[in-house]
Design a protein around this motif. Structure first.
Motif, PDB file in Angstrom:
ATOM      1  N   TYR A  62       0.753  -1.198   0.080  1.00 41.02           N
ATOM      2  CA  TYR A  62       0.099   0.110  -0.039  1.00 41.02           C
ATOM      3  C   TYR A  62       0.977   1.333   0.000  1.00 41.02           C
ATOM      4  O   TYR A  62       0.560   2.234  -0.586  1.00 41.02           O
ATOM      5  CB  TYR A  62      -0.951  -0.050   1.160  1.00 41.02           C
ATOM      6  CG  TYR A  62      -2.148  -0.979   1.205  1.00 41.02           C
ATOM      7  CD1 TYR A  62      -3.276  -0.810   0.096  1.00 41.02           C
ATOM      8  CD2 TYR A  62      -2.022  -2.199   1.756  1.00 41.02           C
ATOM      9  CE1 TYR A  62      -4.071  -1.572  -0.059  1.00 41.02           C
ATOM     10  CE2 TYR A  62      -3.254  -3.016   1.453  1.00 41.02           C
ATOM     11  CZ  TYR A  62      -4.287  -2.944   0.728  1.00 41.02           C
ATOM     12  OH  TYR A  62      -5.373  -3.727   0.313  1.00 41.02           O
ATOM     13  N   ALA A  65       1.657   1.936  -3.432  1.00 43.50           N
ATOM     14  CA  ALA A  65       0.658   2.376  -4.193  1.00 43.50           C
ATOM     15  C   ALA A  65       0.629   3.843  -3.899  1.00 43.50           C
ATOM     16  O   ALA A  65       0.195   4.878  -4.621  1.00 43.50           O
ATOM     17  CB  ALA A  65      -0.578   1.714  -3.872  1.00 43.50           C
ATOM     18  N   ILE A 138      -0.955   6.069 -12.432  1.00 42.08           N
ATOM     19  CA  ILE A 138      -2.425   5.384 -11.819  1.00 42.08           C
ATOM     20  C   ILE A 138      -2.386   3.810 -12.217  1.00 42.08           C
ATOM     21  O   ILE A 138      -2.652   3.054 -11.397  1.00 42.08           O
ATOM     22  CB  ILE A 138      -3.268   6.085 -12.567  1.00 42.08           C
ATOM     23  CG1 ILE A 138      -3.577   7.651 -11.860  1.00 42.08           C
ATOM     24  CG2 ILE A 138      -4.869   5.425 -12.478  1.00 42.08           C
ATOM     25  CD1 ILE A 138      -4.460   8.545 -12.544  1.00 42.08           C
ATOM     26  N   GLY A 139      -1.755   3.559 -13.289  1.00 45.72           N
ATOM     27  CA  GLY A 139      -1.879   2.153 -13.593  1.00 45.72           C
ATOM     28  C   GLY A 139      -0.946   1.401 -12.713  1.00 45.72           C
ATOM     29  O   GLY A 139      -1.290   0.387 -12.285  1.00 45.72           O
ATOM     30  N   ALA A 141      -0.004   2.269  -9.811  1.00 45.89           N
ATOM     31  CA  ALA A 141      -0.948   2.337  -8.350  1.00 45.89           C
ATOM     32  C   ALA A 141      -2.058   1.155  -8.366  1.00 45.89           C
ATOM     33  O   ALA A 141      -2.037   0.214  -7.412  1.00 45.89           O
ATOM     34  CB  ALA A 141      -1.638   3.338  -8.120  1.00 45.89           C
ATOM     35  N   CYS A 142      -2.598   1.083  -9.407  1.00 41.11           N
ATOM     36  CA  CYS A 142      -3.506  -0.115  -9.480  1.00 41.11           C
ATOM     37  C   CYS A 142      -2.733  -1.731  -9.625  1.00 41.11           C
ATOM     38  O   CYS A 142      -3.214  -2.575  -8.724  1.00 41.11           O
ATOM     39  CB  CYS A 142      -4.397  -0.094 -10.934  1.00 41.11           C
ATOM     40  SG  CYS A 142      -5.435   0.949 -10.980  1.00 41.11           S
ATOM     41  N   LEU A 143      -1.640  -1.703  -9.899  1.00 41.02           N
ATOM     42  CA  LEU A 143      -0.618  -3.012  -9.733  1.00 41.02           C
ATOM     43  C   LEU A 143      -0.489  -3.105  -8.266  1.00 41.02           C
ATOM     44  O   LEU A 143      -0.204  -4.242  -7.910  1.00 41.02           O
ATOM     45  CB  LEU A 143       0.483  -3.061 -10.679  1.00 41.02           C
ATOM     46  CG  LEU A 143       0.241  -3.098 -12.322  1.00 41.02           C
ATOM     47  CD1 LEU A 143       1.628  -2.706 -12.917  1.00 41.02           C
ATOM     48  CD2 LEU A 143      -0.330  -4.444 -12.556  1.00 41.02           C
ATOM     49  N   TRP A 144       0.190  -2.132  -7.582  1.00 42.67           N
ATOM     50  CA  TRP A 144       0.427  -2.254  -6.334  1.00 42.67           C
ATOM     51  C   TRP A 144      -0.720  -2.553  -5.360  1.00 42.67           C
ATOM     52  O   TRP A 144      -0.829  -3.632  -4.601  1.00 42.67           O
ATOM     53  CB  TRP A 144       0.768  -0.959  -5.749  1.00 42.67           C
ATOM     54  CG  TRP A 144       2.178  -0.460  -6.309  1.00 42.67           C
ATOM     55  CD1 TRP A 144       2.631   0.259  -7.147  1.00 42.67           C
ATOM     56  CD2 TRP A 144       3.370  -1.103  -5.581  1.00 42.67           C
ATOM     57  NE1 TRP A 144       3.982   0.327  -6.988  1.00 42.67           N
ATOM     58  CE2 TRP A 144       4.582  -0.401  -6.025  1.00 42.67           C
ATOM     59  CE3 TRP A 144       3.657  -1.706  -4.642  1.00 42.67           C
ATOM     60  CZ2 TRP A 144       5.920  -0.665  -5.669  1.00 42.67           C
ATOM     61  CZ3 TRP A 144       4.978  -2.281  -4.102  1.00 42.67           C
ATOM     62  CH2 TRP A 144       5.937  -1.409  -4.750  1.00 42.67           C
ATOM     63  N   ILE A 145      -1.963  -1.991  -5.732  1.00 41.20           N
ATOM     64  CA  ILE A 145      -3.301  -2.460  -5.174  1.00 41.20           C
ATOM     65  C   ILE A 145      -3.531  -4.011  -5.204  1.00 41.20           C
ATOM     66  O   ILE A 145      -4.058  -4.627  -4.394  1.00 41.20           O
ATOM     67  CB  ILE A 145      -4.399  -1.528  -5.375  1.00 41.20           C
ATOM     68  CG1 ILE A 145      -3.973  -0.081  -4.758  1.00 41.20           C
ATOM     69  CG2 ILE A 145      -5.678  -2.013  -4.770  1.00 41.20           C
ATOM     70  CD1 ILE A 145      -4.911   1.044  -5.381  1.00 41.20           C
ATOM     71  N   ALA A 146      -3.562  -4.240  -6.915  1.00 44.89           N
ATOM     72  CA  ALA A 146      -3.732  -5.692  -6.786  1.00 44.89           C
ATOM     73  C   ALA A 146      -2.628  -6.779  -6.265  1.00 44.89           C
ATOM     74  O   ALA A 146      -3.145  -7.585  -5.674  1.00 44.89           O
ATOM     75  CB  ALA A 146      -3.552  -5.928  -8.324  1.00 44.89           C
ATOM     76  N   ARG A 149      -3.924  -6.819  -2.545  1.00 44.60           N
ATOM     77  CA  ARG A 149      -5.174  -7.679  -2.286  1.00 44.60           C
ATOM     78  C   ARG A 149      -5.144  -9.146  -2.992  1.00 44.60           C
ATOM     79  O   ARG A 149      -6.067  -9.989  -2.659  1.00 44.60           O
ATOM     80  CB  ARG A 149      -6.226  -6.877  -3.258  1.00 44.60           C
ATOM     81  CG  ARG A 149      -6.746  -5.803  -2.629  1.00 44.60           C
ATOM     82  CD  ARG A 149      -7.791  -5.063  -3.318  1.00 44.60           C
ATOM     83  NE  ARG A 149      -8.269  -3.808  -2.389  1.00 44.60           N
ATOM     84  CZ  ARG A 149      -9.200  -3.061  -2.842  1.00 44.60           C
ATOM     85  NH1 ARG A 149      -9.847  -3.402  -3.866  1.00 44.60           N
ATOM     86  NH2 ARG A 149      -9.247  -1.991  -2.070  1.00 44.60           N
TER      87      ARG A 149
END
Length: 152
Positions: A62, A65, A138-139, A141-146, A149
């Motif tokens: 996180y 991200a 932004i993409g 950040a989505c990888l980090w969040i993925a 999770r």
């Protein structure tokens, strides 16, 4: 799957840095103050990614991200400065010169930065480097969040 997303996000920031350095040293496009500001969170994300590979702590993902979103935010801010939506740092854009003595004007000219944040040195599909950095980040950040999770 988590490791894949983590590696993709870390390598993504590394590629963004290589691209920035390529534009700077190969393309001879000197970065402005805001360009440098966009690099620091990518460097942090790379460090966080390496650390997260060694220490599998979900909070690090996180934090990665947050680094990616930080550089995206700076990229959006920089895009607004380039497009004239708002003023950038006074050390980075040009302003009025009225009301200055000749000595003050000469001091301002000699102390002025060489690269202005409100100039767009390169565009692709009508988007500047700052805009592309924001989109890519932004993409990332989505990888980090993925990664955060997903299960190891």
């Amino acid at each position: 799957m988590q490791r894949f997303f983590l590696l993709a996000a870390t390598v993504g920031s590394a590629l963004m840095m290589l691209g920035a350095l390529g534009f700077q040293y190969i393309g001879e496009m000197a970065p402005c103050k805001l360009c440098y500001w966009q690099r620091y969170p990518h460097l942090a994300a790379i460090g966080i990614g390496i650390l997260a590979l060694i220490l599998p702590v979900n909070a690090l993902l996180y934090l990665g991200a947050a680094a990616a979103l930080t550089t995206a935010g700076i990229g959006i801010y920089h895009t607004g400065v380039e497009r004239g939506f708002w003023q950038g740092p006074t050390t980075c854009t040009s302003g009025p010169i009225g009301g200055l003595t000749p000595e003050q004007l000469m001091e301002q000219i000699l102390g002025a930065p060489l690269v202005r944040c409100d100039d767009i040195p390169w565009e692709l599909l009508s988007l500047s480097m700052a805009s592309w950095n924001a989109i890519a980040s932004i993409g990332l950040a989505c990888l980090w969040i993925a990664a955060a999770r997903s299960k190891s």
